[in-house]
Scaffold this active site. Structure first.
Site, PDB file in Angstrom:
ATOM      1  N   ALA A  66       6.849  26.109 -58.559  1.00  0.00           N
ATOM      2  CA  ALA A  66       6.686  25.772 -59.984  1.00  0.00           C
ATOM      3  C   ALA A  66       7.568  26.716 -60.789  1.00  0.00           C
ATOM      4  O   ALA A  66       8.088  27.701 -60.267  1.00  0.00           O
ATOM      5  CB  ALA A  66       5.226  25.936 -60.404  1.00  0.00           C
ATOM      6  N   LYS A  67       7.752  26.427 -62.034  1.00  0.00           N
ATOM      7  CA  LYS A  67       8.462  27.327 -62.949  1.00  0.00           C
ATOM      8  C   LYS A  67       8.073  26.960 -64.367  1.00  0.00           C
ATOM      9  O   LYS A  67       7.716  25.804 -64.634  1.00  0.00           O
ATOM     10  CB  LYS A  67       9.972  27.161 -62.774  1.00  0.00           C
ATOM     11  CG  LYS A  67      10.777  28.345 -63.254  1.00  0.00           C
ATOM     12  CD  LYS A  67      10.851  29.417 -62.194  1.00  0.00           C
ATOM     13  CE  LYS A  67      11.699  30.587 -62.607  1.00  0.00           C
ATOM     14  NZ  LYS A  67      11.893  31.505 -61.480  1.00  0.00           N
TER      15      LYS A  67
END
Ligand code: NAD
Length: 418
Positions: A107-108
């Site tokens: 994720a980011k």
């Protein structure tokens, strides 16, 4: 510049994925399944600033894949943070966590803002508002943010505190926290130390003795400094270092402790004094005579225009995507070994994983244990990458993607359709 970086990041990840997917003969359907993000969130964040103004910021979180476990990735506060960039970096985290075999997906996230233009109080309010908007989508078993560009341990403490208001005390919701509120020993130096372990493995396989090996490092921030420090401790001679102000070349070797103090006090490595030192433009680092090169500053730093000048036998990528695909081809023709970013800089996320494990178990590890476990992770990953590189007769970057894609694809297959 930001446009170049954005396209380059997204383009690079997809091109690299496809190269490895071709070797694995992945079907078109499987490729779509593995590259499509699981969830993309965009939130608006109104902030009443200390000056009495109302400003509205955009915040993002892209959760790319959770086949192998909760999703993991940093949160950046940066004017260029947008959905495209965050999406590319989220997918990179899926491959990075898989290549070092952490039980995570990728994720980011980010807020499009310039943290340097915000007061401490405004920064805290903005962080808390972001955590409020995200609290239903993140969590120790769902998605665990960490620090990235423009964020730090302080920001992580606010995120944890805000999330805990909704869910009870939850140190495991973010990593990179201060030690006092559930952070881990060794987190600050983790990326540099992991990179050092990667270099050690690769140098051994290449018959390149570290004792006396000449090293050039681009960037003297967190990653560059710690990488230089551990390599120097192992007997390497740090002959060139650059930062945004320029390149310092000292063929006799730099005293890393002294350099660190000077960079800390004056803001740049260029104020270091040494008998045989020469000052060059920051872009001239890549032509320096050295055996090992560590790009630890920016994406796209090694490109078609300078890859031909590189004299190193080994490049260890501290930065994310510092080498363009065109440069990769030039380096391969020259016979340069490249330790890819998704492996070489994975020490940071690995120690973040250790922090999360300690939080879930409500235990504390000492620095020695953190280093020992990190070494094991980096050594096992190197063996897996080397094996894949031999199996497919391919470079280490493609081999790292092969290892990662296989692991994610198999986990997704075993769990069945989501
Ligand atoms: P940092 O901000 O601490 O340091 C960056 C350094 O690069 C500074 O010394 C800066 O002066 C220098 N720099 C900037 N532009 C330059 C240029 N044009 N030429 C030469 N030097 C230049 O950042 P960091 O945390 O050390 O991260 C460096 C890179 O590593 C980034 O690409 C980051 O995404 C990546 N990375 C960091 C971590 C981590 O744990 N910090 C983990 C994985 C990847």
């Amino acid at each position: 510049m930001s446009e170049f970086r954005k396209i380059s990041a997204f383009d690079t990840v997809n091109r690299l994925f496809d190269k490895a997917a071709d070797l694995l003969e992945l079907s078109a359907e499987k490729r779509v399944e593995l590259t499509t993000p699981y969830r993309e969130l965009m939130v608006r964040l109104p902030l009443l600033t200390e000056d009495g103004e109302v400003k509205v910021y955009r915040g993002y979180r892209v959760q790319h894949d959770n086949s192998r476990g909760p999703m993991k990735g940093g949160i950046r506060f940066h004017p260029d943070a947008d959905l495209d960039e965050v999406r590319a970096l989220a997918s990179l985290m899926t491959w990075k966590t898989a290549v070092v075999n952490l039980p995570y997906g990728g994720a980011k996230g980010g807020i499009q803002c310039n943290p340097r233009e915000l007061s401490e109080l405004d920064l805290e309010r903005l962080t808390r508002r972001f955590a409020q908007r995200m609290e239903g989508f993140i969590g120790p078993r769902e998605d665990i943010p960490g620090p990235d560009m423009g964020t730090n341990a302080r920001v992580m403490a606010w995120m944890m505190d805000e999330y805990s208001k909704f869910h009870g005390y939850s140190p495991g919701v973010v990593t990179g926290k201060p030690l006092e509120v559930g952070g881990s020993e060794g987190r600050l130096s983790a990326t540099g130390r992991g990179l050092f372990f990667a270099v050690e493995q690769s140098a051994r396989a290449m018959d390149l003795p570290l004792e006396g090996a000449r090293v050039a490092v681009q960037g003297f921030g967190n990653v560059g400094y710690w990488a230089a420090r551990f390599l120097a401790d192992a007997g390497c001679k740090i002959v060139a270092v650059s930062d945004v102000e320029g390149t310092l070349v000292c063929p006799g070797g730099l005293d890393i402790d002294k350099l660190h103090c000077i960079a800390d006090e004056t803001g740049t490595v260029m104020n270091y004094e040494g008998e045989d030192c020469q000052r060059l433009h920051r872009d001239e680092l890549f032509g320096c005579d050295c055996d090992i090169l560590v790009p630890a500053a920016l994406g796209g730093a090694i490109h078609a225009g300078n890859a031909g000048d590189i004299k190193a036998r080994l490049i260890a990528e501290g930065a994310n995507h510092p080498t363009t695909p065109e440069a990769d081809e030039i380096l391969a023709e020259k016979g340069v070994t490249v330790l890819p970013d998704i492996y070489a800089n994975a020490g940071g996320v690995t120690v973040s994983y250790f922090e999360w494990v300690q939080n879930l178990q409500q235990m504390r590890w000492d620095a020695e244990r953190v280093d020992k476990e990190l070494r094991q992770v980096m050594e096992a990953a190197f063996e897996a990458i080397k094996k894949a590189s031999e199996e497919f007769d391919t470079d280490l970057r493609t081999a790292a993607f092969v290892v990662a894609i296989r692991r994610v694809a198999e986990a997704a297959r075993l769990r069945g359709l989501h």
